[in-house]
Write a protein that holds these residues in place. Structure first.
Motif, PDB file in Angstrom:
ATOM      1  N   PRO A 197       0.803  -1.234   0.000  1.00 52.99           N
ATOM      2  CA  PRO A 197       0.000   0.000   0.000  1.00 52.99           C
ATOM      3  C   PRO A 197       0.830   1.275   0.000  1.00 52.99           C
ATOM      4  O   PRO A 197       0.352   2.325  -0.441  1.00 52.99           O
ATOM      5  CB  PRO A 197      -0.818  -0.123   1.292  1.00 52.99           C
ATOM      6  CG  PRO A 197      -0.916  -1.599   1.532  1.00 52.99           C
ATOM      7  CD  PRO A 197       0.400  -2.150   1.071  1.00 52.99           C
ATOM      8  N   TRP A 198       2.050   1.208   0.487  1.00 50.99           N
ATOM      9  CA  TRP A 198       2.903   2.397   0.505  1.00 50.99           C
ATOM     10  C   TRP A 198       3.452   2.736  -0.883  1.00 50.99           C
ATOM     11  O   TRP A 198       3.837   3.881  -1.125  1.00 50.99           O
ATOM     12  CB  TRP A 198       4.065   2.205   1.469  1.00 50.99           C
ATOM     13  CG  TRP A 198       3.654   2.093   2.908  1.00 50.99           C
ATOM     14  CD1 TRP A 198       2.379   2.064   3.401  1.00 50.99           C
ATOM     15  CD2 TRP A 198       4.522   2.013   4.037  1.00 50.99           C
ATOM     16  NE1 TRP A 198       2.394   1.953   4.763  1.00 50.99           N
ATOM     17  CE2 TRP A 198       3.701   1.920   5.191  1.00 50.99           C
ATOM     18  CE3 TRP A 198       5.904   1.997   4.196  1.00 50.99           C
ATOM     19  CZ2 TRP A 198       4.217   1.815   6.480  1.00 50.99           C
ATOM     20  CZ3 TRP A 198       6.419   1.886   5.484  1.00 50.99           C
ATOM     21  CH2 TRP A 198       5.595   1.802   6.611  1.00 50.99           C
ATOM     22  N   PHE A 199       3.515   1.743  -1.756  1.00 52.35           N
ATOM     23  CA  PHE A 199       4.127   1.946  -3.074  1.00 52.35           C
ATOM     24  C   PHE A 199       3.099   1.953  -4.201  1.00 52.35           C
ATOM     25  O   PHE A 199       3.362   2.503  -5.256  1.00 52.35           O
ATOM     26  CB  PHE A 199       5.166   0.850  -3.353  1.00 52.35           C
ATOM     27  CG  PHE A 199       6.353   0.881  -2.437  1.00 52.35           C
ATOM     28  CD1 PHE A 199       7.415   1.727  -2.674  1.00 52.35           C
ATOM     29  CD2 PHE A 199       6.409   0.065  -1.314  1.00 52.35           C
ATOM     30  CE1 PHE A 199       8.511   1.766  -1.824  1.00 52.35           C
ATOM     31  CE2 PHE A 199       7.497   0.085  -0.468  1.00 52.35           C
ATOM     32  CZ  PHE A 199       8.550   0.946  -0.717  1.00 52.35           C
ATOM     33  N   ALA A 200       1.966   1.313  -3.986  1.00 52.50           N
ATOM     34  CA  ALA A 200       0.972   1.217  -5.052  1.00 52.50           C
ATOM     35  C   ALA A 200       0.393   2.598  -5.364  1.00 52.50           C
ATOM     36  O   ALA A 200      -0.127   3.275  -4.479  1.00 52.50           O
ATOM     37  CB  ALA A 200      -0.145   0.262  -4.636  1.00 52.50           C
ATOM     38  N   PRO A 201       0.456   3.033  -6.621  1.00 49.44           N
ATOM     39  CA  PRO A 201      -0.046   4.376  -6.956  1.00 49.44           C
ATOM     40  C   PRO A 201      -1.565   4.467  -7.006  1.00 49.44           C
ATOM     41  O   PRO A 201      -2.118   5.570  -6.939  1.00 49.44           O
ATOM     42  CB  PRO A 201       0.565   4.635  -8.338  1.00 49.44           C
ATOM     43  CG  PRO A 201       0.782   3.275  -8.912  1.00 49.44           C
ATOM     44  CD  PRO A 201       1.113   2.377  -7.761  1.00 49.44           C
ATOM     45  N   HIS A 202      -2.263   3.331  -7.115  1.00 52.64           N
ATOM     46  CA  HIS A 202      -3.720   3.337  -7.229  1.00 52.64           C
ATOM     47  C   HIS A 202      -4.303   2.163  -6.447  1.00 52.64           C
ATOM     48  O   HIS A 202      -3.586   1.241  -6.052  1.00 52.64           O
ATOM     49  CB  HIS A 202      -4.152   3.243  -8.701  1.00 52.64           C
ATOM     50  CG  HIS A 202      -3.622   4.340  -9.569  1.00 52.64           C
ATOM     51  ND1 HIS A 202      -4.211   5.587  -9.664  1.00 52.64           N
ATOM     52  CD2 HIS A 202      -2.531   4.369 -10.395  1.00 52.64           C
ATOM     53  CE1 HIS A 202      -3.516   6.343 -10.500  1.00 52.64           C
ATOM     54  NE2 HIS A 202      -2.492   5.632 -10.960  1.00 52.64           N
ATOM     55  N   ASP A 203      -5.593   2.211  -6.272  1.00 52.70           N
ATOM     56  CA  ASP A 203      -6.328   1.083  -5.704  1.00 52.70           C
ATOM     57  C   ASP A 203      -6.330  -0.044  -6.734  1.00 52.70           C
ATOM     58  O   ASP A 203      -6.678   0.186  -7.902  1.00 52.70           O
ATOM     59  CB  ASP A 203      -7.770   1.508  -5.384  1.00 52.70           C
ATOM     60  CG  ASP A 203      -8.543   0.437  -4.638  1.00 52.70           C
ATOM     61  OD1 ASP A 203      -8.300  -0.767  -4.880  1.00 52.70           O
ATOM     62  OD2 ASP A 203      -9.402   0.783  -3.818  1.00 52.70           O
ATOM     63  N   PRO A 204      -5.918  -1.269  -6.347  1.00 47.48           N
ATOM     64  CA  PRO A 204      -5.838  -2.350  -7.344  1.00 47.48           C
ATOM     65  C   PRO A 204      -7.184  -2.771  -7.916  1.00 47.48           C
ATOM     66  O   PRO A 204      -7.227  -3.417  -8.964  1.00 47.48           O
ATOM     67  CB  PRO A 204      -5.203  -3.494  -6.549  1.00 47.48           C
ATOM     68  CG  PRO A 204      -5.548  -3.214  -5.129  1.00 47.48           C
ATOM     69  CD  PRO A 204      -5.523  -1.715  -5.007  1.00 47.48           C
ATOM     70  N   LEU A 205      -8.277  -2.417  -7.249  1.00 48.63           N
ATOM     71  CA  LEU A 205      -9.611  -2.785  -7.729  1.00 48.63           C
ATOM     72  C   LEU A 205     -10.334  -1.621  -8.394  1.00 48.63           C
ATOM     73  O   LEU A 205     -11.435  -1.801  -8.932  1.00 48.63           O
ATOM     74  CB  LEU A 205     -10.460  -3.313  -6.568  1.00 48.63           C
ATOM     75  CG  LEU A 205      -9.917  -4.538  -5.831  1.00 48.63           C
ATOM     76  CD1 LEU A 205     -10.856  -4.931  -4.705  1.00 48.63           C
ATOM     77  CD2 LEU A 205      -9.706  -5.704  -6.782  1.00 48.63           C
ATOM     78  N   GLU A 206      -9.726  -0.444  -8.369  1.00 46.52           N
ATOM     79  CA  GLU A 206     -10.371   0.743  -8.940  1.00 46.52           C
ATOM     80  C   GLU A 206     -10.312   0.699 -10.466  1.00 46.52           C
ATOM     81  O   GLU A 206      -9.245   0.489 -11.056  1.00 46.52           O
ATOM     82  CB  GLU A 206      -9.679   2.000  -8.420  1.00 46.52           C
ATOM     83  CG  GLU A 206     -10.290   3.296  -8.946  1.00 46.52           C
ATOM     84  CD  GLU A 206      -9.525   4.506  -8.466  1.00 46.52           C
ATOM     85  OE1 GLU A 206      -9.875   5.630  -8.870  1.00 46.52           O
ATOM     86  OE2 GLU A 206      -8.561   4.336  -7.681  1.00 46.52           O
TER      87      GLU A 206
END
Length: 273
Positions: A30-39
């Motif tokens: 969550p600290w590195f992901a630029p977006h919500d993976p389900l969005e």
């Protein structure tokens, strides 16, 4: 000889640090992901890698990088979870079979032989076909198959340990079953079992990815690498990044953990070339 041992120790430390880095990156996704993976973003469907989406988007506009990072948590978490289950289960069954020869040993080993007679994935597909797809059923199916390897290895190691002078001396001194297992059995069998565990990490991850690719493991829309590969088959020519990045992720992680397993084996058995 001493230099060889030092080199093997260095290789083991480097491999362990690299594997640890992958695990840490997976669990702080969550600290590195630029977006919500389900969005979903229907304005950027099948968009190539760019500034907004560094690794592009999939068929419904989800960020590939975010799904890879979150998928690492699922893939690694399931891999380690299953291996811990089969490690403990197989070790306990092997200890019982090794220390209690006779009818119980025969029954346990015949059950293990029966399970080993089937190819791993074929048996797993059959079990999941009966139970239904999903994370829990996938873990159960693979645990049913893989415990046999650890049980058989543990049984052989226990049979060797109970014939050692230290074990016989302890039993003659009045050591009970619990003390025998704690002080004489576990120290003898744990290093080889740990080596086998480290060698199976890559194989287990490939098995999980294969089941998810066939639609029998983790179900959409949960991000998981095998699942991502399965969803990208229809877009191989129009959006090749969908299949390339999950494939690279699986390749890197499997290679790293295979190197870790091999270096662990060499480090715990310095006499082997």
């Amino acid at each position: 000889m001493e230099k060889r041992v030092v080199n093997k120790k260095t290789q083991f430390i480097c491999a362990a640090m690299l594997a640890g880095l992958l695990v840490i990156m997976a669990f702080i996704a969550p600290w590195f992901a630029p977006h919500d993976p389900l969005e979903t973003d229907f304005l950027h469907i099948l968009e190539p890698p760019g500034l907004l989406y560094p690794l592009g988007t999939d068929q419904v506009g989800r960020c590939i990088l975010s799904r890879l990072l979150y998928g690492a948590r699922i893939s690694l978490g399931m891999t380690f979870g299953i291996l811990i289950i089969i490690f403990v289960l197989g070790m306990l069954i092997g200890i019982v079979a090794g220390m209690r020869s006779g009818f119980l040993d025969t029954v346990i080993m015949r059950i293990a032989d029966t399970i080993l007679a089937f190819p791993d994935l074929v048996f797993a597909i059959a079990v999941i076909g009966l139970l239904g797809p999903g994370i829990i059923n996938t873990i159960g199916a693979l645990a049913i198959i893989w415990w046999t390897k650890f049980a058989r290895l543990s049984r052989v190691l226990v049979r060797t340990a109970v014939q050692s002078d230290a074990f016989l001396a302890g039993r003659m001194a009045g050591a009970g079953p619990v003390k025998q297992i704690r002080y004489y059995i576990l120290p003898s069998i744990f290093p080889p079992l740990l080596t086998q565990l480290s060698l199976d990490i890559g194989n287990m991850m490939l098995a999980l990815a294969g089941l998810s690719f066939l639609g029998l493991g983790v179900q959409p829309p949960t991000p998981e690498w095998g699942n991502m590969l399965s969803e990208s088959r229809e877009y191989l020519q129009s959006a090749p990044w969908l299949i390339v990045y999950p494939g690279i992720a699986i390749f890197i992680v499997v290679v790293v953990f295979n190197i870790l397993g091999d270096s662990t084996r060499k480090y715990l058995d310095p006499g082997r070339h």
